[in-house]
Write a protein that holds these residues in place. Structure first.
Motif, mmCIF file in Angstrom:
data_model
loop_
_atom_site.group_PDB
_atom_site.id
_atom_site.type_symbol
_atom_site.label_atom_id
_atom_site.label_comp_id
_atom_site.label_asym_id
_atom_site.label_seq_id
_atom_site.Cartn_x
_atom_site.Cartn_y
_atom_site.Cartn_z
ATOM 1 N N ASP A 130 0.817 -1.214 0.000
ATOM 2 C CA ASP A 130 0.000 0.000 0.000
ATOM 3 C C ASP A 130 0.849 1.261 0.000
ATOM 4 O O ASP A 130 0.363 2.348 -0.335
ATOM 5 C CB ASP A 130 -0.934 0.018 1.210
ATOM 6 C CG ASP A 130 -2.029 -1.023 1.113
ATOM 7 O OD1 ASP A 130 -2.389 -1.397 -0.017
ATOM 8 O OD2 ASP A 130 -2.523 -1.476 2.159
ATOM 9 N N GLN A 140 0.208 3.287 -6.639
ATOM 10 C CA GLN A 140 -0.747 2.275 -7.063
ATOM 11 C C GLN A 140 -1.005 2.354 -8.574
ATOM 12 O O GLN A 140 -1.234 3.428 -9.121
ATOM 13 C CB GLN A 140 -2.058 2.437 -6.307
ATOM 14 C CG GLN A 140 -1.915 2.245 -4.802
ATOM 15 C CD GLN A 140 -1.495 0.848 -4.416
ATOM 16 O OE1 GLN A 140 -2.152 -0.132 -4.751
ATOM 17 N NE2 GLN A 140 -0.379 0.741 -3.705
ATOM 18 N N ALA A 156 2.980 -2.935 -6.133
ATOM 19 C CA ALA A 156 1.834 -2.471 -5.345
ATOM 20 C C ALA A 156 0.774 -3.577 -5.334
ATOM 21 O O ALA A 156 1.055 -4.731 -5.630
ATOM 22 C CB ALA A 156 1.288 -1.175 -5.941
ATOM 23 N N ARG A 157 -0.449 -3.228 -4.970
ATOM 24 C CA ARG A 157 -1.523 -4.210 -5.090
ATOM 25 C C ARG A 157 -1.762 -4.504 -6.562
ATOM 26 O O ARG A 157 -1.705 -3.596 -7.398
ATOM 27 C CB ARG A 157 -2.803 -3.680 -4.441
ATOM 28 C CG ARG A 157 -2.741 -3.632 -2.919
ATOM 29 C CD ARG A 157 -4.109 -3.356 -2.346
ATOM 30 N NE ARG A 157 -4.070 -3.212 -0.902
ATOM 31 C CZ ARG A 157 -4.207 -4.216 -0.032
ATOM 32 N NH1 ARG A 157 -4.373 -5.450 -0.490
ATOM 33 N NH2 ARG A 157 -4.169 -4.004 1.260
ATOM 34 N N ARG A 199 -3.943 -4.647 -8.907
ATOM 35 C CA ARG A 199 -5.311 -4.296 -9.289
ATOM 36 C C ARG A 199 -5.546 -4.533 -10.774
ATOM 37 O O ARG A 199 -4.676 -4.288 -11.614
ATOM 38 C CB ARG A 199 -5.588 -2.824 -8.991
ATOM 39 C CG ARG A 199 -5.445 -2.453 -7.522
ATOM 40 C CD ARG A 199 -5.968 -1.046 -7.309
ATOM 41 N NE ARG A 199 -5.658 -0.570 -5.970
ATOM 42 C CZ ARG A 199 -6.350 0.352 -5.318
ATOM 43 N NH1 ARG A 199 -7.419 0.883 -5.880
ATOM 44 N NH2 ARG A 199 -5.997 0.746 -4.109
#
Length: 231
Positions: free
Chosen positions: A14, A18, A71-72, A74
């Protein structure tokens, strides 16, 4: 069991900038793809991106992919038709075709930095159906198993299938990755029976826990990736 970079708990990822991997599914009014084929095509599109020469080493997309994976992880699925689809196809990316589905995957972009041609596309409206129940997956095939207790839109499920495929990819050796790539990333996406799902979640196979940004509760277990090399 693989650590999922999607789950909602506090995570060092986090702290990194991102990024998101955009996927666009073509949904024409008169000829929508079948749901299962759309899910499978999206999962293959993620693998095609991860293995593309432009996304590794010193390739033109490699830094964006590294930033995204730091990062995540996504993924967002949007829909397009007609002129929208043609504009999306004009952007750098890769179109992956299934039996009825077309999905275009693009190099990762900052979370708030989508190209305008993609930013205006709708996320909602990706509810798709299967005209016939999907046949049982081959015993030797990689399978992305969906949680039978969750009700996800096709777009959400496409992203989750992509997450599962990515976790499986990370677990494989270079030789195993090459063998999978030679098959065109053959795979199946199926909804597990409840008893089978309980077995899968305790099996040590890659398991995705969703961050809960859309549709489902944070930490929900969404998919398990079962690749023959990981059994």
């Amino acid at each position: 069991m693989s650590e999922s970079p999607f789950q909602a708990e506090s995570n060092p990822r986090d702290q990194a900038p991102q990024f998101v991997l955009p996927l666009v599914v073509r949904i024409e009014k008169g000829a929508p793809p079948s749901r299962t084929d759309a899910l499978e095509t999206a999962a293959r599109a993620v693998l095609v991106m991860l293995s593309d020469d432009r996304a590794v080493g010193e390739g033109e997309w490699a830094q964006a992919v590294r930033d995204w994976q730091d990062a995540r992880i996504r993924k967002v699925v949007r829909r397009a038709r007609g002129a929208e689809w043609r504009r999306a196809e004009a952007l750098p990316g890769i179109t992956v075709t299934g039996k009825t589905a077309e999905v275009r995957v693009f190099p990762p972009v900052p979370l708030d930095g989508w190209p305008k041609e993609l930013a205006k596309l709708q996320v909602s409206g990706t509810d798709l159906d299967d005209p016939e129940p999907p046949v049982d997956a081959a015993v030797t095939a990689p399978v992305i198993w969906l949680n039978p207790e969750l009700d996800m839109s096709a777009g959400k499920a496409m992203a989750q299938a992509g997450h599962g495929a990515q976790l499986a990819w990370w677990e494989l050796s270079e030789e195993e990755r090459g063998a999978w790539r030679e098959t065109g990333f053959a795979l199946a996406v199926r909804t597990a029976e409840p008893q089978r799902w309980r077995e899968l979640t305790g099996s040590g196979l890659p398991l995705v826990r969703d961050a809960g940004f859309t549709e489902i509760a944070p930490g929900s277990s969404t998919v398990v990736a079962e690749h023959p090399a990981l059994r």
